[in-house]
Design an enzyme around this catalytic site. Structure first.
Site, PDB file in Angstrom:
ATOM      1  N   GLN A  93      12.337 -24.232 -38.144  1.00 45.51           N
ATOM      2  CA  GLN A  93      13.798 -24.325 -38.058  1.00 45.51           C
ATOM      3  C   GLN A  93      14.304 -25.338 -39.095  1.00 45.51           C
ATOM      4  O   GLN A  93      13.856 -26.478 -39.123  1.00 45.51           O
ATOM      5  CB  GLN A  93      14.211 -24.745 -36.639  1.00 45.51           C
ATOM      6  CG  GLN A  93      15.702 -24.740 -36.400  1.00 45.51           C
ATOM      7  CD  GLN A  93      16.339 -23.349 -36.518  1.00 45.51           C
ATOM      8  OE1 GLN A  93      15.810 -22.364 -36.016  1.00 45.51           O
ATOM      9  NE2 GLN A  93      17.469 -23.267 -37.197  1.00 45.51           N
ATOM     10  N   LYS A 153      16.523 -17.966 -30.032  1.00 47.43           N
ATOM     11  CA  LYS A 153      15.417 -17.146 -30.537  1.00 47.43           C
ATOM     12  C   LYS A 153      14.364 -16.939 -29.443  1.00 47.43           C
ATOM     13  O   LYS A 153      13.847 -15.835 -29.260  1.00 47.43           O
ATOM     14  CB  LYS A 153      14.781 -17.826 -31.767  1.00 47.43           C
ATOM     15  CG  LYS A 153      15.683 -17.736 -32.990  1.00 47.43           C
ATOM     16  CD  LYS A 153      15.305 -18.688 -34.101  1.00 47.43           C
ATOM     17  CE  LYS A 153      16.373 -18.632 -35.199  1.00 47.43           C
ATOM     18  NZ  LYS A 153      16.261 -19.679 -36.208  1.00 47.43           N
ATOM     19  N   ASP A 195      10.638 -15.311 -41.595  1.00 47.35           N
ATOM     20  CA  ASP A 195      11.967 -15.654 -42.119  1.00 47.35           C
ATOM     21  C   ASP A 195      12.184 -15.044 -43.504  1.00 47.35           C
ATOM     22  O   ASP A 195      13.318 -14.965 -43.977  1.00 47.35           O
ATOM     23  CB  ASP A 195      12.077 -17.189 -42.251  1.00 47.35           C
ATOM     24  CG  ASP A 195      13.078 -17.789 -41.286  1.00 47.35           C
ATOM     25  OD1 ASP A 195      13.899 -17.032 -40.732  1.00 47.35           O
ATOM     26  OD2 ASP A 195      13.038 -19.016 -41.093  1.00 47.35           O
TER      27      ASP A 195
END
Ligand code: NAD
Length: 286
Positions: free
Chosen positions: A97, A53, A120
């Site tokens: 994460q 990322k 997200d």
């Protein structure tokens, strides 16, 4: 029939080129999109996803930062860090994460990120917005899947889409997005009876199980579109999907590979959401 392969890597490169130009324009206007990724512990797979990322952000001109916290960080300390990021005007997107260590309640952490920075798309407010068809941050993997279908002008409206898997990050949201695009949707899971009788009806089959090669050509209708979300590491170290690529390739009309399929698209949509967050926040502040 031999399937046309939907190359997620190539599509990603194309989309990221356009995003690069958009970021350059934003920077010229004084807006510097920034993503902060919170990584708790040093799980090798999580580390590798986070580094992927960061690299993608860098290549697109998006600022990024990895906030590395020890596995022993307490839930309270983690929530405090998120609170700080929520209030930091230079940070537009926050991603924690997953998975988190067992002593931290994931849902609490997801809900601590303000919806305006939830790139997200996991916050219940953003999920609710998606369900009601409002503008929001769409969860990256489902968003990437829809973008892949659209890139090949594969019809969704009125088609029977069958989704295998009902997780909060893939199965459920992709089923909802397909419904938003007017598909007739069937969601299957580990308790589904006679899975094959359902998958064989699918015009679009989305496979998000997490078990290597469980879906072979006997599950597929001739001419279907098959999207393989699974990422499985075999004993010899290679990555592979949930779909038996070789046999399904001979029966499907479109098929995504693993690697170079949904994976790169997930990161691409994260970049897109981060840019959207930067534009949204700056608009609100301005
Ligand atoms: P999960 O474990 O949360 O969910 C798996 C789902 O599969 C469950 O709903 C379960 O009911 C269903 N299932 C399990 N065995 C089944 C069977 N035999 N028949 C029918 N259904 C069955 O997993 P997840 O987080 O949704 O991820 C699924 C896969 O997708 C994993 O391999 C994961 O690594 C991968 N993934 C890939 C990306 C990407 O960017 N490509 C993103 C997220 C997840």
């Amino acid at each position: 029939m031999t399937a046309e392969i939907i190359d997620g890597k190539a599509l990603s490169l194309k989309l990221r080129e356009a995003m690069k130009e958009e970021v350059t324009k934003l920077k010229a206007a004084g807006i510097h999109p920034k993503l902060t990724v919170v990584l708790v512990g040093n799980h090798p797979a999580s580390k590798s996803y986070v580094n992927g990322k960061k690299k993608a952000c860098h290549e697109t001109g998006i600022d990024s930062e990895i906030l590395e916290l020890s596995t022993t960080v307490t839930e309270t300390e983690l929530l405090q860090q998120i609170h700080k990021l929520n209030n930091d005007p230079t940070v537009h997107g926050i991603l924690v994460q997953l998975p988190l260590p067992g002593h931290i309640e994931e849902q609490k952490v997801i809900e601590a990120i303000i919806p305006e920075k939830d790139v997200d798309g996991f916050h219940p407010i953003n999920i609710g917005r998606m369900m009601t068809g409002m503008d929001t941050f769409l969860p990256c993997t489902p968003y990437g899947i829809i973008t892949m279908l659209q890139s090949k002008s594969i019809p969704i409206k009125g088609q029977h889409a069958v989704v295998i898997g009902r997780s909060n990050i893939v199965g459920k949201p992709v089923a909802q997005l397909l419904l938003n695009h007017h598909a007739t949707v069937t969601t299957c899971h580990s308790k589904t009876k006679d899975l094959k009788s359902l998958t064989k009806q699918a015009d679009i089959l989305i496979v998000a199980i997490g078990k290597a090669h469980v879906i072979d050509e006997s599950y597929i209708k001739e001419g279907a579109t098959v999207i393989d979300v699974g990422i499985n590491r075999l004993d010899n170290g290679t990555l592979t999907g949930d779909v038996d690529f070789q046999s399904v390739k001979e029966k499907a009309a479109y098929l995504t590979p693993v690697p170079r399929g949904v994976g790169p698209m997930t990161i691409t949509m994260l970049l897109k959401n981060t840019i959207k967050a930067a534009k949204g926040l700056e608009n609100r502040e301005g």
